[in-house]
Design a protein around this motif. Sequence first.
Motif, PDB file in Angstrom:
ATOM      1  N   GLU A   5       0.826  -1.211   0.000  1.00 15.42           N
ATOM      2  CA  GLU A   5       0.000   0.000   0.000  1.00 15.42           C
ATOM      3  C   GLU A   5       0.863   1.265   0.000  1.00 15.42           C
ATOM      4  OE1 GLU A   5      -1.986   1.181   3.846  1.00 15.42           O
ATOM      5  OE2 GLU A   5      -1.323  -0.835   4.418  1.00 15.42           O
ATOM      6  N   PHE A   6       2.153   1.129   0.307  1.00 18.87           N
ATOM      7  CA  PHE A   6       3.051   2.276   0.414  1.00 18.87           C
ATOM      8  C   PHE A   6       3.918   2.516  -0.819  1.00 18.87           C
ATOM      9  CE2 PHE A   6       2.201   0.651   4.635  1.00 18.87           C
ATOM     10  CZ  PHE A   6       1.695   1.781   5.238  1.00 18.87           C
ATOM     11  N   ALA A   7       4.233   1.454  -1.543  1.00 15.94           N
ATOM     12  CA  ALA A   7       5.161   1.618  -2.665  1.00 15.94           C
ATOM     13  C   ALA A   7       5.022   0.499  -3.689  1.00 15.94           C
ATOM     14  CB  ALA A   7       6.595   1.647  -2.159  1.00 15.94           C
ATOM     15  N   LYS A   8       5.584   0.774  -4.852  1.00 18.02           N
ATOM     16  CA  LYS A   8       5.657  -0.217  -5.922  1.00 18.02           C
ATOM     17  C   LYS A   8       7.086  -0.202  -6.447  1.00 18.02           C
ATOM     18  CE  LYS A   8       3.805  -1.497 -10.386  1.00 18.02           C
ATOM     19  NZ  LYS A   8       2.889  -1.174 -11.473  1.00 18.02           N
ATOM     20  N   LEU A   9       7.661  -1.386  -6.621  1.00 16.80           N
ATOM     21  CA  LEU A   9       9.007  -1.510  -7.145  1.00 16.80           C
ATOM     22  C   LEU A   9       8.963  -2.303  -8.435  1.00 16.80           C
ATOM     23  CD1 LEU A   9      10.789  -2.641  -3.870  1.00 16.80           C
ATOM     24  CD2 LEU A   9      10.421  -0.325  -4.667  1.00 16.80           C
ATOM     25  N   ASP A  10       9.670  -1.816  -9.430  1.00 18.29           N
ATOM     26  CA  ASP A  10       9.772  -2.507 -10.713  1.00 18.29           C
ATOM     27  C   ASP A  10      11.217  -2.537 -11.154  1.00 18.29           C
ATOM     28  OD1 ASP A  10       7.106  -3.233 -11.454  1.00 18.29           O
ATOM     29  OD2 ASP A  10       6.690  -1.125 -11.864  1.00 18.29           O
ATOM     30  N   TYR A  11      11.544  -3.518 -11.976  1.00 20.28           N
ATOM     31  CA  TYR A  11      12.854  -3.559 -12.617  1.00 20.28           C
ATOM     32  C   TYR A  11      12.653  -3.238 -14.081  1.00 20.28           C
ATOM     33  CZ  TYR A  11      17.250  -5.140 -14.502  1.00 20.28           C
ATOM     34  OH  TYR A  11      18.443  -5.192 -15.160  1.00 20.28           O
ATOM     35  N   ILE A  12      13.376  -2.246 -14.583  1.00 17.95           N
ATOM     36  CA  ILE A  12      13.293  -1.854 -15.994  1.00 17.95           C
ATOM     37  C   ILE A  12      14.528  -2.424 -16.676  1.00 17.95           C
ATOM     38  CG2 ILE A  12      13.128   0.064 -17.607  1.00 17.95           C
ATOM     39  CD1 ILE A  12      12.036   1.731 -15.197  1.00 17.95           C
ATOM     40  N   ALA A  13      14.352  -3.544 -17.356  1.00 22.75           N
ATOM     41  CA  ALA A  13      15.482  -4.289 -17.924  1.00 22.75           C
ATOM     42  C   ALA A  13      16.263  -3.484 -18.955  1.00 22.75           C
ATOM     43  CB  ALA A  13      14.989  -5.596 -18.541  1.00 22.75           C
ATOM     44  N   LYS A  14      15.560  -2.780 -19.840  1.00 17.56           N
ATOM     45  CA  LYS A  14      16.261  -2.066 -20.918  1.00 17.56           C
ATOM     46  C   LYS A  14      17.188  -0.975 -20.385  1.00 17.56           C
ATOM     47  CE  LYS A  14      12.668   1.304 -21.989  1.00 17.56           C
ATOM     48  NZ  LYS A  14      13.144   2.599 -22.361  1.00 17.56           N
ATOM     49  N   ASP A  15      16.899  -0.465 -19.187  1.00 19.40           N
ATOM     50  CA  ASP A  15      17.731   0.572 -18.569  1.00 19.40           C
ATOM     51  C   ASP A  15      18.540   0.037 -17.384  1.00 19.40           C
ATOM     52  OD1 ASP A  15      16.718   2.584 -20.279  1.00 19.40           O
ATOM     53  OD2 ASP A  15      14.941   2.782 -19.012  1.00 19.40           O
TER      54      ASP A  15
END
Length: 58
Positions: A5-15
């Motif tokens: 509910e506080f955050a979202k984390l993603d990995y952006i492979a191209k960068d």
Amino acid sequence: MFESEFAKLDYIAKDNSVFHIWKKEAHFDDYKKTVSASLEMLRERKGSLFIVDARNGF
């Protein structure tokens, strides 16, 4: 990747970047759990960049 509910984390492979988006302000264990998840993602992806969007978090 990780979402609460506080955050979202993603990995952006191209960068090769870990992107941490704060949804709302977090304190104590809620903050620690979220930051720990970011650190773990950074450890798993050596040399990756860390991008934080804190516009809604603090």
